[in-house]
Scaffold this active site. Sequence first.
Site, short mmCIF file in Angstrom:
data_model
loop_
_atom_site.label_atom_id
_atom_site.label_comp_id
_atom_site.label_asym_id
_atom_site.label_seq_id
_atom_site.Cartn_x
_atom_site.Cartn_y
_atom_site.Cartn_z
N LYS A 20 0.84 -1.21 0.00
CA LYS A 20 0.00 0.00 0.00
C LYS A 20 0.87 1.26 0.00
CE LYS A 20 -2.04 -1.16 3.90
NZ LYS A 20 -1.34 -2.43 4.17
N ARG A 95 -10.01 0.72 8.24
CA ARG A 95 -9.60 -0.66 8.53
C ARG A 95 -10.68 -1.43 9.26
NH1 ARG A 95 -3.66 0.36 8.42
NH2 ARG A 95 -2.66 -1.59 8.97
N ARG A 134 11.89 -5.72 5.18
CA ARG A 134 11.71 -4.28 4.90
C ARG A 134 12.67 -3.43 5.75
NH1 ARG A 134 5.90 -1.62 5.46
NH2 ARG A 134 5.90 -2.71 7.46
N ARG A 167 11.05 -1.62 11.31
CA ARG A 167 9.96 -1.21 12.19
C ARG A 167 9.80 -2.18 13.35
NH1 ARG A 167 4.95 0.28 8.27
NH2 ARG A 167 3.89 -1.03 9.80
N ARG A 178 -0.65 -9.05 13.15
CA ARG A 178 -1.23 -8.05 12.23
C ARG A 178 -2.03 -8.73 11.12
NH1 ARG A 178 4.15 -5.30 10.71
NH2 ARG A 178 2.95 -4.16 9.15
P1 AP5 Z 1 4.84 -1.61 1.89
O1 AP5 Z 1 4.55 -0.80 0.68
O2 AP5 Z 1 5.41 -0.93 3.08
O3 AP5 Z 1 3.52 -2.41 2.31
P2 AP5 Z 1 2.27 -1.90 3.14
O4 AP5 Z 1 1.07 -2.59 2.59
O5 AP5 Z 1 2.22 -0.41 3.17
O6 AP5 Z 1 2.64 -2.53 4.52
P3 AP5 Z 1 2.55 -1.93 6.00
O7 AP5 Z 1 3.27 -2.91 6.87
O8 AP5 Z 1 3.02 -0.52 6.05
O9 AP5 Z 1 1.03 -2.00 6.22
P4 AP5 Z 1 0.29 -2.08 7.55
O10 AP5 Z 1 -1.10 -1.90 7.08
O11 AP5 Z 1 0.51 -3.27 8.40
O12 AP5 Z 1 0.98 -0.93 8.40
P5 AP5 Z 1 0.56 0.55 8.73
O13 AP5 Z 1 1.78 1.35 8.76
O14 AP5 Z 1 -0.59 0.98 7.89
O15 AP5 Z 1 5.78 -2.83 1.44
C1 AP5 Z 1 6.28 -3.76 2.39
C2 AP5 Z 1 7.65 -4.29 1.91
O16 AP5 Z 1 7.48 -5.00 0.67
C3 AP5 Z 1 8.69 -3.19 1.62
O17 AP5 Z 1 9.97 -3.66 1.98
C4 AP5 Z 1 8.63 -3.01 0.11
O18 AP5 Z 1 9.86 -2.57 -0.43
C5 AP5 Z 1 8.27 -4.42 -0.36
N1 AP5 Z 1 7.45 -4.43 -1.58
C6 AP5 Z 1 6.42 -3.58 -1.89
N2 AP5 Z 1 5.88 -3.91 -3.08
C7 AP5 Z 1 6.57 -5.01 -3.51
C8 AP5 Z 1 6.47 -5.84 -4.67
N3 AP5 Z 1 5.57 -5.60 -5.63
N4 AP5 Z 1 7.31 -6.90 -4.77
C9 AP5 Z 1 8.24 -7.15 -3.79
N5 AP5 Z 1 8.39 -6.40 -2.68
C10 AP5 Z 1 7.55 -5.35 -2.54
O19 AP5 Z 1 -0.03 0.36 10.21
C11 AP5 Z 1 0.82 0.04 11.30
C12 AP5 Z 1 -0.01 -0.02 12.57
O20 AP5 Z 1 -0.64 1.27 12.81
C13 AP5 Z 1 -1.18 -1.01 12.57
O21 AP5 Z 1 -0.76 -2.31 12.91
C14 AP5 Z 1 -2.11 -0.36 13.62
O22 AP5 Z 1 -1.64 -0.63 14.92
C15 AP5 Z 1 -1.94 1.11 13.35
N6 AP5 Z 1 -2.91 1.62 12.38
C16 AP5 Z 1 -2.65 2.13 11.15
N7 AP5 Z 1 -3.79 2.49 10.54
C17 AP5 Z 1 -4.81 2.21 11.40
C18 AP5 Z 1 -6.22 2.33 11.33
N8 AP5 Z 1 -6.84 2.83 10.22
N9 AP5 Z 1 -6.95 1.93 12.39
C19 AP5 Z 1 -6.36 1.45 13.50
N10 AP5 Z 1 -5.02 1.28 13.63
C20 AP5 Z 1 -4.24 1.66 12.59
#
Ligand code: AP5
Length: 228
Positions: A20, A95, A134, A167, A178
């Site tokens: 994402k 979410r 990552r 992270r 997660r």
């Molecule tokens: P990346 O692009 O970072 O993936 P992502 O989907 O953004 O993964 P996240 O871990 O950031 O998502 P998340 O939803 O768990 O975390 P968030 O920060 O939102 O890519 C990941 C890796 O893969 C990278 O190394 C990249 O280089 C690689 N990659 C990407 N595309 C690729 C491809 N095509 N091929 C190969 N490799 C690839 O949330 C964190 C925490 O915040 C949550 O757990 C929760 O506690 C809280 N939170 C956030 N939003 C909310 C909400 N709306 N409500 C409640 N709590 C929330």
Amino acid sequence: MKAARGEMRIVLVGPPGAGKGTQARMLQQTFTIPQISTGDLLREAVREGTRLGQQARIYMDAGELVPDQLVTAMVAERLRRPDCAKGFLLDGFPRTIAQADALAAELAAHQERLDGVVSIVVPRADLVERLSGRWVCKACGAMYHERFDPPQRVGVCNRCQGALYQRNDDNVATVNARLEVYERATAPLLDYYRRHGVLHEINGSGKPEEVFQRIATVLRSLPPPAQP
Ligand code: AP5
């Protein structure tokens, strides 16, 4: 072409590691709409030690969702800023169904609605591999993967020479937590948005540029927003 008008209200949904954040960064440049990542906003609050950050940290470190009312208030405040007047790309929000309802109400209050919801689909085994490899730049937020997109120098950002870190929530136990939270709380959103006729499911496997082209094709084919 829609990219030129820059008027799009889009949600990116997908499990942790689906790409994402990677895609949102590429899309915001092409479609000139701001990326709003609730994960990034919450991590910033944690770094700054705000009241929200102190509350959120406990949930984030455990891989749990931060309570709806905290996150929806944070997003509502962000959406009211001028740069969102012509659209936005929400990354990681909503979410839960409660967050989706709150978003719909916030948009309706301004005679707006979502133009599209893009769900990025990636097999679970790939998600774990993506997250455990990552690395993120502390200074500029650039993202790397030790196998798929390694930095030129280990631990150093190619763009700004900042230090790379992993992270807190990218360890195997928290990643599994997660992924379970995603299945339980967030996956039901897919049906919710399918019923609203705005869901587009995208194959998230392959190179980031290939995934980007699939999403961009969908966004360019969206009907123009209805005039109020
Ligand atoms: P990346 O692009 O970072 O993936 P992502 O989907 O953004 O993964 P996240 O871990 O950031 O998502 P998340 O939803 O768990 O975390 P968030 O920060 O939102 O890519 C990941 C890796 O893969 C990278 O190394 C990249 O280089 C690689 N990659 C990407 N595309 C690729 C491809 N095509 N091929 C190969 N490799 C690839 O949330 C964190 C925490 O915040 C949550 O757990 C929760 O506690 C809280 N939170 C956030 N939003 C909310 C909400 N709306 N409500 C409640 N709590 C929330």
